[in-house]
Design a protein around this motif. Structure first.
Motif: not given
Length: 372
Positions: A281-293, A135-142, A1-7
């Motif tokens: 997608t946000a909920f989907y990603l969150a579920a996978t991250i929690v299971l990964r942890e 995901f976060f970059r795609t959301t910026q465009l959308l 997982m990568s770092r997320i910018g403030t914007y």
């Protein structure tokens, strides 16, 4: 997982909270005061957002499971974390079903829902497997597309002279309690306390101090947008807004400019698709991250089985009537446990432990009194 910018975080907070809210006329029980009910629900949600941020402040680079371990211990964190993974996957499923129902009713009437839902879930699954940066970059465009489209539609609605301020009067005709009852728990639960999901994402913020500020401002911006959209629907449709399932869609269908710009409802449908995709997608990603942890398994191995479960669960409710009844009924209230009750209890427990740690023991107190 990568770092997320403030914007990037600001954009995600805005897009996530807006999500699919234009699908519904929030606070319809308050009639022309529905926008006040939304405003009240948003104010309550802001207090809960402060609870989420206070929890994250304990260890700004910790994920949800690590934060739970600080307060609930190893086994408590495992149980609660698993509940959150199920909750996130369930919320993703609801958005998948919403996407399928909306598409089959408005754009692709001849295509089966199972196919439509499979396609959007495959797209979301591919995004999840590529990690949070994709995901976060795609959301910026959308976000840019959404912002420009809503601005254009608002200008066209205003130019058509559809906005009638008298439609929101008289204010508080049924008294203030009707507004309170409309705001709590329904609007308070959806969408204004769903920000609990950011306890999963805040660990990736580049700068926690800036991320905290961006989260607050993103929440406020999205809340004001939702209030404005609600009020605009009432100013155009009047009493009909509370009886419509998709009021903004009906508002835009009234727009005509020089007899050649009309039928802009397709634009609204696309905007709703964007909101549903981001939230799903946000909920989907969150579920996978929690299971990964929880299980120390790479996201790319978890994404496919979680996606399969989300897809299968989307068919449990036999029709859209049942789907909406469950979503606006028992699901909305049970969500409060995950979004409000558990975070508040965790914060209270954390504060009690902090107070206990600071309180001097008997020997320490005696030493202080004797001047040692």
């Amino acid at each position: 997982m990568s770092r997320i910018g403030t914007y990037q975080l600001f954009v995600m907070v805005v897009m996530f909270h807006i999500g699919s809210t234009p699908l519904f006329q929030l606070g319809s029980k308050a009639k022309q005061d529905s926008w006040l009910a939304v405003l009240l629900g948003a104010a309550g949600g802001l207090l809960i957002m402060a609870v989420f941020i206070k929890l994250q402040q304990r260890k700004s680079d910790a994920g949800l499971i690590a934060l739970l371990q600080l307060t609930a211990g190893r086994w408590g964190a495992a149980v609660i974390g698993l509940l959150y993974a199920v909750y996130f996957a369930y919320q993703s499923m609801r958005n998948v079903r919403d996407f399928g129902e909306l598409t089959s009713l408005s754009l692709l009437e001849n295509n089966p829902k199972w196919f439509i839902m499979a396609v959007i879930l495959l797209i979301a699954g591919y995004t999840v497997m590529n990690g949070n940066e994709s995901f976060f970059r795609t959301t910026q465009l959308l976000f840019l597309i959404m912002l420009g489209s809503y601005l254009l539609l608002t200008v066209l609605i205003g130019c058509n002279g559809l906005l009638q301020l008298r439609m929101v009067r008289p204010v508080m005709e049924q008294g203030p309690m009707s507004i309170v009852h409309a705001a709590f728990p329904d609007i308070f639960s959806f969408p204004f306390t769903q920000g609990v999901i950011f306890l999963v994402f805040w660990q990736y913020a580049e700068n926690w101090k800036q991320a905290r500020r961006a989260s607050y401002w993103g929440y406020i911006a999205s809340a004001l947008f939702i209030v404005f959209m609600n009020a605009m629907s009432v100013m155009v449709l009047g009493p009909l807004a509370s009886m419509s399932s998709m009021p903004f869609l009906e508002v835009v269908q009234l727009v005509q400019v020089a007899e050649f710009i009309e039928r802009l409802d397709v634009v609204v449908t696309v905007l709703l698709f964007i909101g549903l995709y981001v939230k799903m997608t946000a909920f989907y990603l969150a579920a996978t991250i929690v299971l990964r942890e929880l299980f120390r398994i790479p996201v790319r191995w978890i994404a496919a089985p979680v996606g399969a479960l989300i897809y299968a669960a989307a068919f449990i409710e036999r029709n859209n009537t049942v789907h909406l009844a469950v979503g606006l009924g028992i699901s909305l209230r049970l969500s409060l446990v995950m979004q409000v009750v558990i975070p508040i209890l965790l914060l209270l427990l954390a504060l009690m432990r902090l107070h206990g740690a600071k309180k001097p023991t008997g020997a320490q107190a005696a030493a202080e009194r004797s001047g040692v």
